[in-house]
Motif scaffolding. Structure first.
Motif, PDB file in Angstrom:
ATOM      1  N   THR B 249      68.368  21.016   3.023  1.00  0.00           N
ATOM      2  CA  THR B 249      69.374  21.721   3.832  1.00  0.00           C
ATOM      3  C   THR B 249      68.895  21.999   5.260  1.00  0.00           C
ATOM      4  O   THR B 249      69.570  22.703   6.012  1.00  0.00           O
ATOM      5  N   ALA B 250      67.717  21.506   5.618  1.00  0.00           N
ATOM      6  CA  ALA B 250      67.182  21.794   6.955  1.00  0.00           C
ATOM      7  C   ALA B 250      67.976  21.085   8.038  1.00  0.00           C
ATOM      8  O   ALA B 250      68.493  19.989   7.833  1.00  0.00           O
ATOM      9  N   ASP B 251      68.056  21.713   9.192  1.00  0.00           N
ATOM     10  CA  ASP B 251      68.512  21.028  10.388  1.00  0.00           C
ATOM     11  C   ASP B 251      67.392  20.058  10.772  1.00  0.00           C
ATOM     12  O   ASP B 251      66.240  20.477  11.000  1.00  0.00           O
ATOM     13  N   PRO B 252      67.692  18.746  10.851  1.00  0.00           N
ATOM     14  CA  PRO B 252      66.613  17.766  11.037  1.00  0.00           C
ATOM     15  C   PRO B 252      65.834  17.979  12.331  1.00  0.00           C
ATOM     16  O   PRO B 252      64.612  17.798  12.359  1.00  0.00           O
ATOM     17  N   GLU B 253      66.505  18.407  13.393  1.00  0.00           N
ATOM     18  CA  GLU B 253      65.781  18.595  14.655  1.00  0.00           C
ATOM     19  C   GLU B 253      64.818  19.764  14.570  1.00  0.00           C
ATOM     20  O   GLU B 253      63.688  19.705  15.064  1.00  0.00           O
ATOM     21  N   LYS B 254      65.266  20.870  13.950  1.00  0.00           N
ATOM     22  CA  LYS B 254      64.359  22.010  13.746  1.00  0.00           C
ATOM     23  C   LYS B 254      63.199  21.594  12.840  1.00  0.00           C
ATOM     24  O   LYS B 254      62.048  21.974  13.068  1.00  0.00           O
ATOM     25  N   ALA B 255      63.517  20.816  11.807  1.00  0.00           N
ATOM     26  CA  ALA B 255      62.478  20.383  10.867  1.00  0.00           C
ATOM     27  C   ALA B 255      61.399  19.601  11.608  1.00  0.00           C
ATOM     28  O   ALA B 255      60.200  19.848  11.436  1.00  0.00           O
ATOM     29  N   LEU B 256      61.814  18.654  12.439  1.00  0.00           N
ATOM     30  CA  LEU B 256      60.846  17.839  13.175  1.00  0.00           C
ATOM     31  C   LEU B 256      60.035  18.688  14.141  1.00  0.00           C
ATOM     32  O   LEU B 256      58.808  18.587  14.201  1.00  0.00           O
ATOM     33  N   SER B 376      52.081  35.972   5.582  1.00  0.00           N
ATOM     34  CA  SER B 376      53.243  35.744   6.436  1.00  0.00           C
ATOM     35  C   SER B 376      54.128  34.694   5.775  1.00  0.00           C
ATOM     36  O   SER B 376      53.630  33.646   5.364  1.00  0.00           O
ATOM     37  N   VAL B 377      55.411  34.997   5.689  1.00  0.00           N
ATOM     38  CA  VAL B 377      56.368  34.048   5.125  1.00  0.00           C
ATOM     39  C   VAL B 377      57.466  33.866   6.166  1.00  0.00           C
ATOM     40  O   VAL B 377      58.009  34.846   6.680  1.00  0.00           O
ATOM     41  N   MET B 378      57.768  32.604   6.492  1.00  0.00           N
ATOM     42  CA  MET B 378      58.634  32.342   7.634  1.00  0.00           C
ATOM     43  C   MET B 378      59.819  31.448   7.286  1.00  0.00           C
ATOM     44  O   MET B 378      59.705  30.584   6.421  1.00  0.00           O
ATOM     45  N   VAL B 379      60.912  31.655   8.001  1.00  0.00           N
ATOM     46  CA  VAL B 379      62.065  30.767   7.912  1.00  0.00           C
ATOM     47  C   VAL B 379      62.303  30.172   9.300  1.00  0.00           C
ATOM     48  O   VAL B 379      62.418  30.923  10.281  1.00  0.00           O
ATOM     49  N   ASN B 380      62.340  28.876   9.357  1.00  0.00           N
ATOM     50  CA  ASN B 380      62.688  28.177  10.599  1.00  0.00           C
ATOM     51  C   ASN B 380      61.826  28.584  11.797  1.00  0.00           C
ATOM     52  O   ASN B 380      62.330  28.812  12.905  1.00  0.00           O
ATOM     53  N   ALA B 381      60.530  28.718  11.548  1.00  0.00           N
ATOM     54  CA  ALA B 381      59.605  28.995  12.650  1.00  0.00           C
ATOM     55  C   ALA B 381      58.266  28.334  12.321  1.00  0.00           C
ATOM     56  O   ALA B 381      57.919  28.136  11.161  1.00  0.00           O
ATOM     57  N   SER B 382      57.525  28.018  13.358  1.00  0.00           N
ATOM     58  CA  SER B 382      56.219  27.375  13.190  1.00  0.00           C
ATOM     59  C   SER B 382      55.201  28.361  12.640  1.00  0.00           C
ATOM     60  O   SER B 382      55.138  29.515  13.098  1.00  0.00           O
ATOM     61  N   THR B 383      54.374  27.900  11.717  1.00  0.00           N
ATOM     62  CA  THR B 383      53.313  28.766  11.162  1.00  0.00           C
ATOM     63  C   THR B 383      52.377  29.273  12.255  1.00  0.00           C
ATOM     64  O   THR B 383      51.712  30.292  12.074  1.00  0.00           O
TER      65      THR B 383
END
Lengths: 430, 430
Positions: B249-256, B376-383
């Protein structure tokens, strides 16, 4: 195959393997509990209560066997009293489960969610600690109390009670296991160690792969030994050498009421005052009235020289009295010169549990609050208030005299930790 | 008499007695610091900055001697780089002191003050931990950073740096000592251990009477050894085996963007992604584009069988790859079937430092946040955002992978604890 059903040690030949198995089951259950909804945890708590209600006769019969063995083994009256269950204590245990079920669930709460310049939002979410090992002594009701608090806060628990209570604990463990099953929760969520072999404690405190924290409850020597030998973090309670300081600026009626209550309301509790400090200018006025009140309660006074100059009947206090936790109708009394001398005495002798000042001075109250380094610091209140229920925590697994993680009364929140949660929208680090 | 002035180990024959002395001085200073106003702490921090500014030549000369000895001893280039100081690094150290002085003082803050039915008011006041022992390796700027954070949070510090940096650390210690004196604070507030004898570390971690917490900073083996041997609590950071999971379900651009940034923005940091998990339905679409981006950065891929069916050039991942913290341009890649398989992989292999999901699904985002047990647990952000500065803590003494007390990035607040404060008006317990 496990712990709960057997009343006999004989079934557990290999304590190491047995504890490893409990540990593995607890770790697995902790993963499931982390994901468990509040309603499911509450359902299991209420099911345990129902199971205990139906098992009253069985639990009392098991307890009678423990008591008989205890008497045969020459246990003293105080210990037998702590061990004994009756209808009223079972009622209280059942009521306790209902109360814990009714408490708000601390897990999942998010604090301080804030947007950052990068565009991410950051907050902290309260989550269970994981697996909690609890080591306690004779009181069998601790089994249920500890089980309920760990479960409500989403932790798996491994409980190790005293050998005096082993039949009672096994009977209660059966109610816990049945309640977990009724509520659809894994049996590993709460496990009662079925062997009284002391090697089991040694393993429990040395399994960091399976146990996240140990909470020992009992005498000081037990707690010191566990702290020394544990390879996992320990939340502990050592002494309660609590002070009340009556400053010259105190309202005399408040001073008297608090000094009497802090000593005499109960003698055996950790938040009972053990040393009274009295400011020199008011010592002559207050000490005789206090001595009269203490005499009525049969409290023995041990005073410094200045105290004995006013109260001729007081016994002389030795150096050891300033560090003593009497847990008895005995009180050390010292006359001091003002708040600095009082705080210096507290700094040196306090166990850093609970210390109080009585004063009408705004400035002295602020100083005492800021400067005294104890888990509870009070102005114009009895030290006996240092308690999870009085503080509104809703429950109390113990009072921590440690500095890290939890300090003072420990409720459900003290059985949790916080992780950072980050909400982004595709942000990357520049 | 102490630590600061001597550059030589020879002066310290009896390490035990020396460490006892440092410990006693730290404990005494901690009592004074607890009572210290914010302005006084800030004045000392700024005085240290001024002293360092004036001592630039002396510090650089000491550092040059350390570097020369390091080269003679065959230290590798990375270690020499961490050890080296220059004008820019001194600027950054001075600026860091100004920044810490500008941060809000966490000490004294009272939370959650509430009235109770008994009439008392109860809250929690933030107070210093006491004495903090910090054990670190080659970077000499840690000396000043650790000193400033401990001091600002009202703690006394005992700092033990690496032997490679001993001349640099001694020179910096002199600036610290002079700054403390300029600000009227006790020399015991920050002490730098002047001996490189390893027995000093052994003593430091075994003095619970003088030290309240140990924070080791450095390689995993150092930290593991200290945790094993310490008799005081340790706040520690072990591995950073961080994951990014790209859901279908990821937005491909955000995923990349996130998958590339989390790996390539910096390789040697603990919050760098080490394993990428890709949901099966989008693996064929995303993996070739990702592989191209990683190839541009020179990142070597090690994939599972399903990954290699798509990316023929990827090396095969061995079991050890899933647990590896590469700290290098190497990435393990695994194709998984949905969020449950991804979370099962994370549960098994994550070091519980930082893990992220990329998804547009509200439900999956909520599940990942609640169920993944990492600091830390994240949604749609870089570790890579898992950092005290990015989180807004203003400073960072380290990132804790422990569960108790402090979890995740540790700033000033993590160097404090909370005591209960009770405001009464003569209340006694019924």
């Amino acid at each position: 195959m496990t712990a709960h059903a057997t009343h006999s040690d004989d079934a557990i030949a290999d304590v190491d393997a047995y504890m490893q198995r409990l540990g593995g089951q607890a770790r697995e259950a902790a993963t499931q509990l982390r994901r468990c909804e509040t309603a499911a945890k509450n359902a299991a708590l209420l099911a345990m209560a129902a199971r205990l209600d139906r098992a009253r006769d069985r639990v009392l019969a098991a307890n009678a066997r423990d008591l008989e063995r205890g008497r045969d083994n020459g246990l003293d009256a105080a210990l037998l009293d702590r061990l004994a269950l009756d209808a009223a204590r079972l009622d209280a245990m059942i009521e306790g489960l209902h109360q814990v079920a009714a408490l708000p669930d601390p897990v999942g709460e998010i604090d301080g969610l804030r947007a950052r310049p990068s565009g991410i939002q950051v907050g902290q979410m309260r989550v269970p600690l994981g697996v909690i090992g609890i080591i306690y002594e004779s009181r069998p009701n601790v089994t249920l109390e500890a089980a309920s608090l760990c479960l409500k806060s989403g932790n798996a628990a491994i409980l190790r009670g005293g050998s005096e209570a082993r039949e009672s604990n096994a009977a209660i463990a059966e109610c816990i296991r049945d309640g977990l099953a009724d509520g659809g929760l894994p049996a590993g969520a709460v496990q009662v160690v079925a062997t009284t072999d002391r090697a089991a404690v040694g393993r429990l405190i040395q399994m960091p792969e399976f146990v996240d924290v140990i909470i020992p409850r009992g005498g000081k020597s037990l707690i010191e030994r566990i702290s020394r030998e544990a390879s996992v973090p320990v939340i502990k309670h050592l002494d309660g050498v609590c002070h009340v300081y009556l400053d010259a600026t105190a309202d005399p009626e408040k001073a008297l009421a608090i000094a009497v209550n802090a000593k005499t309301q109960r003698y055996g509790t950790c938040n009972t005052m053990e040393t009274l400090l009295v400011d020199a200018p008011v010592a002559e006025g207050l000490l005789p009235r206090l001595a009269a009140a203490y005499a009525e309660h049969g409290v023995e006074l041990r005073g410094c020289e200045r105290t004995r100059a006013i109260l001729a009947d007081a016994a002389p206090a030795a150096e050891a009295d300033w560090a003593a936790e009497y847990l008895a109708p005995v009180l050390a009394v010292r006359v001091v010169d003002g708040i600095d001398a009082a705080m210096a005495h507290i700094e040196r002798y306090s166990s850093r549990h609970t210390d109080a000042i009585v004063t009408e001075s705004y400035t002295l109250a602020r100083r005492f609050l800021a400067e005294v380094d104890s888990s509870s610091v009070m102005v114009n209140a009895s030290t006996r208030f240092a308690d999870g229920f009085e503080y509104g925590l809703g429950a109390e697994i113990g009072i921590s005299t440690d500095r890290l993680h939890a300090r003072g009364p420990v409720g459900l929140e003290g059985l949790t930790t916080r992780k950072y949660v980050v909400f982004g929208d595709g942000q990357v680090r520049q």
